[in-house]
Design a protein around this motif. Structure first.
Motif, PDB file in Angstrom:
ATOM      1  N   GLU A 164      16.830  11.662   1.654  1.00  0.00           N
ATOM      2  CA  GLU A 164      16.365  13.012   1.326  1.00  0.00           C
ATOM      3  C   GLU A 164      15.103  13.353   2.112  1.00  0.00           C
ATOM      4  O   GLU A 164      14.978  14.458   2.644  1.00  0.00           O
ATOM      5  CB  GLU A 164      16.087  13.139  -0.173  1.00  0.00           C
ATOM      6  CG  GLU A 164      17.310  13.292  -1.029  1.00  0.00           C
ATOM      7  CD  GLU A 164      16.963  13.497  -2.490  1.00  0.00           C
ATOM      8  OE1 GLU A 164      15.811  13.251  -2.898  1.00  0.00           O
ATOM      9  OE2 GLU A 164      17.862  13.907  -3.235  1.00  0.00           O
TER      10      GLU A 164
ATOM     11  N   GLY B 123      16.026  13.989   5.766  1.00  0.00           N
ATOM     12  CA  GLY B 123      16.804  15.218   5.867  1.00  0.00           C
ATOM     13  C   GLY B 123      15.969  16.469   5.673  1.00  0.00           C
ATOM     14  O   GLY B 123      16.064  17.428   6.457  1.00  0.00           O
TER      15      GLY B 123
ATOM     16  N   CYS C 233      13.207  23.286   1.644  1.00  0.00           N
ATOM     17  CA  CYS C 233      13.037  21.930   2.159  1.00  0.00           C
ATOM     18  C   CYS C 233      11.624  21.408   1.918  1.00  0.00           C
ATOM     19  O   CYS C 233      11.437  20.255   1.561  1.00  0.00           O
ATOM     20  CB  CYS C 233      13.357  21.885   3.652  1.00  0.00           C
ATOM     21  SG  CYS C 233      15.073  22.195   4.056  1.00  0.00           S
TER      22      CYS C 233
END
Length: 92
Positions: free
Chosen positions: A61, A64, A85
């Motif tokens: 995570e 990414g 994000c």
């Protein structure tokens, strides 16, 4: 232009309506990302332990979200496109 339509109680033209919808949806996703992991954070804080959480998930995570945020920022996209994000990265 938008205020004219609001005051006259009429719908804006389709291109403006589409742009507004996309913008509000983007900010809605950003807001949702602010609260998506709150229950998990509260559980970990109260238990004073992260037992049961997979380290690999956290690492994937983090990579990414970082790549997605940097890519969007590099392309000068609006905050509503990559804010999610950043907030999810902050919660990891």
């Amino acid at each position: 232009l938008l205020w004219e339509h609001i005051i006259s109680l009429s719908l804006p033209p389709p291109p403006l309506l589409l742009a507004l919808s996309v913008r509000f949806l983007g900010y809605g996703v950003v807001f949702g990302s602010l609260v998506v992991k709150v229950p998990q954070l509260i559980r970990v804080y109260r238990a004073k332990s992260a037992k049961g959480l997979a380290l690999t998930t956290f690492e994937l995570e983090t990579v990414g979200y970082t790549v997605a945020a940097l890519h969007s920022f590099h392309l000068s996209m609006p905050f509503s496109a990559y804010g999610e994000c950043l907030f999810l990265l902050g919660q990891d």
